[in-house]
Design an enzyme around this catalytic site. Structure first.
Site, PDB file in Angstrom:
ATOM      1  N   GLU A 327       0.838  -1.188   0.000  1.00 41.24           N
ATOM      2  CA  GLU A 327       0.000   0.000   0.000  1.00 41.24           C
ATOM      3  C   GLU A 327       0.876   1.242   0.000  1.00 41.24           C
ATOM      4  O   GLU A 327       1.761   1.388   0.857  1.00 41.24           O
ATOM      5  CB  GLU A 327      -0.891   0.044   1.247  1.00 41.24           C
ATOM      6  N   CYS A 328       0.660   2.134  -0.938  1.00 40.73           N
ATOM      7  CA  CYS A 328       1.329   3.429  -1.014  1.00 40.73           C
ATOM      8  C   CYS A 328       2.850   3.272  -0.914  1.00 40.73           C
ATOM      9  O   CYS A 328       3.484   2.830  -1.864  1.00 40.73           O
ATOM     10  CB  CYS A 328       0.781   4.383   0.041  1.00 40.73           C
ATOM     11  N   GLY A 329       3.475   3.593   0.230  1.00 38.31           N
ATOM     12  CA  GLY A 329       4.917   3.437   0.360  1.00 38.31           C
ATOM     13  C   GLY A 329       5.367   2.019   0.088  1.00 38.31           C
ATOM     14  O   GLY A 329       6.405   1.782  -0.532  1.00 38.31           O
ATOM     15  N   THR A 427      -1.238  -0.808  -4.447  1.00 37.68           N
ATOM     16  CA  THR A 427      -2.154   0.313  -4.625  1.00 37.68           C
ATOM     17  C   THR A 427      -1.572   1.558  -3.966  1.00 37.68           C
ATOM     18  O   THR A 427      -0.775   1.468  -3.033  1.00 37.68           O
ATOM     19  CB  THR A 427      -3.522   0.044  -3.966  1.00 37.68           C
TER      20      THR A 427
END
Length: 436
Positions: A327-329, A427
């Site tokens: 997720e993200c990072g 994502t």
């Protein structure tokens, strides 16, 4: 029976977090059991709440969560003496199109739980107008309970007197006034406050904030203004499908953005969670059946992550037979290249073709509703997930297949679709709840 308060403000940056932490510590030091919550999507404030109270704080969110889910999460406060819920942004700030049970505004939670609102107001550059602002917020939403006001950054005794008189004329209780020179500053960085676990002196900072609030705020009056409250039922922990039976979770200063309610829901469903540190060059537990890399601050540790080859080899080996999700990072680290704010490019795990850059920062912020085009750990294609996105990176290249159709709260399609390659998915949005 607990008492409940929502701590809010006309806008961000007024002092909600500092006041929440100070009150929480002051009441705890009096021997009260204090339970904090955070309205809206925020990873950092709940960790500070936990440091102040010794109790886990969770997020409650009217856009992403149903009332049933929110009530299940707040049921943990049944044994508390005082509940302090810190708001986000201004009291009524949310999205234009309602979600599951509201717009995400702090006022939604106050009305839903019937908790009075304690406003913190910064009257810098004004006097009687501060009372007009408070009265406007009090009266904007009929039926919402209002406790009173704490003033912050007051310039002088005369300044305080002018504001207090105007508040009294408007029928608004003023519980205290914090002088401008007594402000407690918590260290910040681009996504908000520096995380509580990174600050060795956090207990001292909270103690100092509590000391100042004790001197300048009537704690007894604040406590009396809180509303009596008890949970509607002994609700179970809100359900979220765990990504696997045995979950290897990246967890260190670069990967710390995981919601407490998610971990609790996974464990309540019978999943086992083991943690590993990519910064310490560790790989996922080989006995796990799924690996989850949450968001955090990989851009601050990009050189170290790039150099940690044992972590990268172990992750690649794991992905050959089992699912890996970021997720993200975490998504950025699964990619090919991450360019830091100085323009230096660092090779990442390379399990996805994603290339991202912080060299030209652009804020991406908002709620997200995603419909999966392919499975991710725990969810099949077609599943609808609610979450939020908050980062400053830009996509340089995203050559892999899109993972989801992603829309913002208004229904507009978003370019950050996530991507997939084999058993690896990622994502930019952080999962909050399933859309049922």
């Amino acid at each position: 029976m607990a008492r409940g308060l929502v701590i809010s403000a006309p806008a961000s940056g007024v002092g909600k977090t500092t006041l929440t932490l100070a009150l929480a510590r002051a009441y705890r030091d009096r021997g009260l059991n204090v339970q904090c919550f955070k309205s809206g999507p925020d990873y950092i404030d709940p960790a500070f709440h936990a440091a102040a109270t010794g109790r886990v704080s969770v997020n409650i969110d009217s856009w992403a969560m149903s009332r049933t889910t929110i009530e299940a999460l707040v049921a943990r406060a049944a044994a508390a003496d005082i509940v302090l819920t810190e708001g986000s942004m201004g009291l009524f700030d949310g999205v234009a199109t309602p979600g599951v049970s509201g717009t995400g505004a702090t006022a939604d939670i106050a009305a839903m739980m019937d908790w009075p609102v304690l406003l913190i107001i910064d009257p810098s550059g004004q006097a009687q107008t501060a009372a007009a602002v408070a009265a406007g917020l009090r009266d904007f939403r009929p039926g919402m309970r209002f406790a009173g006001v704490v003033l912050n950054r007051v310039a002088s005794p005369r300044h305080e007197d002018l504001v207090r008189r105007a508040l009294a004329d408007a029928g608004i209780a003023a519980f205290g006034a914090l002088p401008r020179h007594a402000e407690i500053n918590l260290p910040k960085r681009h996504l908000g406050l520096v995380q509580a676990e990174e600050q060795k002196g956090i207990d001292h900072l909270i103690d100092e904030a509590a000391r100042i609030v004790i001197q300048h705020v009537d704690l007894d009056a604040v406590l009396q203004s809180a509303g009596d409250w008890s949970p509607q039922s002994a609700s179970p922990i809100a359900s979220l499908t765990p990504p696997g039976q045995r979950i290897a979770l990246a967890r260190d200063a670069a990967f710390s953005f995981i919601y407490p309610h998610m971990l609790e829901a996974w464990r309540a469903a019978g999943a086992e969670v083991s943690t590993f540190s990519p910064l310490a060059d560790e790989g996922p537990d080989d006995g796990a059946d799924v690996c989850w890399l949450p968001g955090g601050y990989p851009e601050l540790h990009a050189a170290r992550l790039s150099a940690n080859k044992r972590f990268q080899r172990a992750l690649a080996s794991f992905s050959e037979t089992r699912a890996v999700h970021g997720e993200c990072g975490g998504y950025m680290v699964l990619g090919k290249v991450l360019t830091d704010a100085e323009g230096v490019s660092h090779a990442m795990a390379g399990l996805l073709g994603l290339e991202t850059s912080f060299a030209k920062r652009r804020m991406h912020l908002g709620y997200r509703l995603a419909e999966l085009a392919a499975p991710i750990p725990g969810y099949q294609a077609g599943a609808r997930l609610r979450g939020h996105e908050f980062h400053y990176s830009t996509i340089v290249s995203q050559p892999d297949a899109s993972l989801a159709v992603v829309r913002d709260a208004a229904g507009t399609m978003i370019a950050e679709t996530g991507s997939r390659r084999g058993s690896v998915t990622g994502t930019f949005f952080h999962l909050i709840a399933e859309d049922r």
